[in-house]
Design a protein around this motif. Structure first.
Motif, PDB file in Angstrom:
ATOM      1  N   UNK A 287       0.520  -1.019  -0.214  1.00 41.50           N
ATOM      2  CA  UNK A 287       0.021   0.136  -0.010  1.00 41.50           C
ATOM      3  C   UNK A 287       0.753   1.115  -0.415  1.00 41.50           C
ATOM      4  N   UNK A 288       1.814   1.342   1.107  1.00 36.50           N
ATOM      5  CA  UNK A 288       2.659   2.216   1.445  1.00 36.50           C
ATOM      6  C   UNK A 288       3.230   2.525   0.198  1.00 36.50           C
ATOM      7  N   UNK A 289       3.643   1.745  -0.828  1.00 38.32           N
ATOM      8  CA  UNK A 289       5.246   2.747  -2.219  1.00 38.32           C
ATOM      9  C   UNK A 289       3.659   2.877  -3.294  1.00 38.32           C
ATOM     10  N   UNK A 290       2.591   1.723  -3.328  1.00 44.04           N
ATOM     11  CA  UNK A 290       2.483   2.321  -4.473  1.00 44.04           C
ATOM     12  C   UNK A 290       1.281   3.151  -4.316  1.00 44.04           C
ATOM     13  N   UNK A 291       0.914   3.562  -3.191  1.00 47.22           N
ATOM     14  CA  UNK A 291       0.253   5.116  -3.105  1.00 47.22           C
ATOM     15  C   UNK A 291       0.845   6.379  -3.388  1.00 47.22           C
ATOM     16  N   UNK A 292       2.066   6.400  -3.631  1.00 51.70           N
ATOM     17  CA  UNK A 292       2.527   7.062  -3.186  1.00 51.70           C
ATOM     18  C   UNK A 292       3.432   7.270  -5.061  1.00 51.70           C
TER      19      UNK A 292
ATOM     20  N   UNK B  15       0.730 -10.738  -7.791  1.00 50.03           N
ATOM     21  CA  UNK B  15       2.658 -10.140  -8.684  1.00 50.03           C
ATOM     22  C   UNK B  15       2.566  -8.756  -6.992  1.00 50.03           C
ATOM     23  N   UNK B  16       3.748  -9.252  -6.876  1.00 55.15           N
ATOM     24  CA  UNK B  16       4.645  -8.805  -5.520  1.00 55.15           C
ATOM     25  C   UNK B  16       5.434  -8.006  -5.384  1.00 55.15           C
ATOM     26  N   UNK B  17       6.445  -7.532  -5.872  1.00 58.46           N
ATOM     27  CA  UNK B  17       7.000  -7.416  -6.852  1.00 58.46           C
ATOM     28  C   UNK B  17       6.966  -5.473  -6.477  1.00 58.46           C
ATOM     29  N   UNK B  18       7.573  -4.978  -6.046  1.00 50.29           N
ATOM     30  CA  UNK B  18       7.248  -3.549  -6.282  1.00 50.29           C
ATOM     31  C   UNK B  18       7.868  -2.610  -7.098  1.00 50.29           C
ATOM     32  N   UNK B  19       8.798  -3.564  -6.824  1.00 51.17           N
ATOM     33  CA  UNK B  19       9.648  -2.758  -9.000  1.00 51.17           C
ATOM     34  C   UNK B  19       8.625  -3.044 -10.600  1.00 51.17           C
ATOM     35  N   UNK B  20       8.339  -3.994 -10.045  1.00 50.94           N
ATOM     36  CA  UNK B  20       7.609  -4.869 -11.328  1.00 50.94           C
ATOM     37  C   UNK B  20       6.450  -3.939 -11.244  1.00 50.94           C
ATOM     38  N   UNK B  21       5.283  -3.684  -9.912  1.00 48.84           N
ATOM     39  CA  UNK B  21       4.230  -2.841  -9.876  1.00 48.84           C
ATOM     40  C   UNK B  21       4.487  -1.392 -10.375  1.00 48.84           C
TER      41      UNK B  21
ATOM     42  N   UNK C  66      11.846 -10.676 -11.088  1.00 52.10           N
ATOM     43  CA  UNK C  66      12.652  -9.781 -11.563  1.00 52.10           C
ATOM     44  C   UNK C  66      13.663  -9.862 -12.919  1.00 52.10           C
ATOM     45  N   UNK C  67      12.862 -10.698 -13.152  1.00 55.75           N
ATOM     46  CA  UNK C  67      14.191 -11.645 -14.683  1.00 55.75           C
ATOM     47  C   UNK C  67      14.540 -11.984 -14.634  1.00 55.75           C
TER      48      UNK C  67
END
Length: 369
Positions: free
Chosen positions: A25-30, A127-133, A167-168
């Motif tokens: 939530x926190x990283x994606x809402x930003x 998917x739970x990888x923040x960088x991918x999302x 992450x590839x």
């Protein structure tokens, strides 16, 4: 704003539903293109609240569904089914949903169709990888969502990432948890593991369901004992082989390092007290929580999840009585309950918890806090 939701930039046109993955939530809402981000735990009240929120936010045109799916409640699959097939007007059930009670009794059907026709659903389930999302949201932000109506909408459009390859690096991501088949279906009876410290041996005894002795094995190494059980055909179900391998390894470690060993509990120093779950609030506050309305799980629904996790469907639990007093279940099912509480409901259990000494109300208080 419903619990589990974080506001973000008002000008954003994207909403993110992270299912049971609160840490997203926190990283994606930003992110600048995200208007709001929230979790989704149930296929009924949770989806109703999501539909109401999207219906009153006309600027939101895209919904990204990501995060861990509950293998029991299937809220994510039910949400995808809602966008794909809508709701049966007679029984209010989501067409094609596999979730637990996927019915929407209080939300307006007009709101459901309004959201389905206006909002494009992007399927990144698992998917739970923040960088991918973050990369996915960046691609979605600049484009104009297609104006297709509900009849032609498919949730998995717009090139969502494949969750299995984070992450590839070539590794396939796997999620911890799952559910074993009933022990009676793969092993007749149960297994008790203990230590004979004087002989420096691990002792494994297999009993039938009627407590009749079946097999006994002693050894000093977990691996050789597990191989012996497999070779003798005592166990064949992979998940129970994994369970026994883990328990035998704990027993071997306790024997070598002088630690206390109790089957199904974490290793600990000698004479360390094993507590019940530690409520993060006082009992009066827990009772107030249990009486308050929720958009996630009520106390009754929580108790139902506990009963299903133990394989005791149809049993009514007293919220104030420890589980070990109310129920007589085997060790394997207590571990399955811990998986349900931690992996599906997001409860952060203490590492040394003894669920048998915990009451449903204490567990629910820690869950609701």
């Amino acid at each position: 704003m419903p619990p589990g939701e974080r506001p973000a930039a008002e000008e954003g046109r994207i909403a993110v539903c992270s299912l049971s993955s609160r840490e997203l939530l926190e990283p994606l809402s930003a992110l600048p293109d995200v208007a709001l981000a929230g979790t989704l735990m149930t296929a009924n009240l949770g989806i109703e609240e999501l539909v109401r929120t999207l219906a009153c936010r006309p600027a939101i045109r895209t919904l990204v569904v990501c995060g861990r799916e509950s293998p029991r409640f299937h809220a994510g699959q039910s949400l995808l089914a809602l966008f794909r097939g809508g709701v049966d007007a007679d029984c209010r059930r989501i067409r094609g949903a596999a979730g637990y009670l996927p019915v929407l009794p209080t939300v307006s059907l007009a709101d459901v169709e309004r959201v389905r026709s206006r909002v494009e659903l992007v399927d990144a389930l698992g998917e739970c990888d923040v960088s991918v999302l973050r990369e996915l949201v960046a691609k979605l932000g600049p484009r104009e969502p297609p104006g297709a109506g509900p009849a032609s909408r498919e949730p998995a459009a717009v090139g969502a990432p494949k969750p299995a390859h984070g992450d590839g690096s070539g590794f396939r991501r796997l999620r911890a948890g799952g559910r074993r088949r009933g022990i009676s279906g793969s092993l007749d009876g149960f297994v008790v593991i203990s230590l004979d410290r004087r002989a420096r041996r691990i002792v494994l005894r297999h009993y039938g369901s009627d407590l009749t002795p079946r097999h006994e094995m002693t050894g000093a190494r977990a691996e050789s004992m597990l191989l012996g059980l497999l070779n003798a055909g005592v166990i064949s179900e992979p998940s129970h082989a994994g369970y026994l391998g883990g328990e035998l390894t704990k027993a071997e470690t306790a024997l070598r390092l002088g630690l206390d060993y109790d089957q199904d509990l974490p290793l600990r120093a000698p004479r360390t007290r094993v507590p019940a779950v530690r409520p993060v609030r006082a009992r009066k506050e827990i009772r107030a929580i249990s009486d308050a309305p929720k958009t996630q799980l009520t106390l009754a629904e929580f108790c139902s999840a506990v009963v299903e996790g133990l394989g005791e469907q149809g049993t009514e639990l007293d919220p104030n009585v420890p589980l070990g007093v109310q129920l007589s279940v085997d060790s394997a099912r207590m571990i399955e309950l811990a998986i349900v509480l931690e992996e599906e409901l997001g409860l952060d259990l203490p590492s040394d918890v003894d669920l048998r000494r915990s009451s449903p109300l204490e567990l629910y208080g820690a869950f609701a806090a």
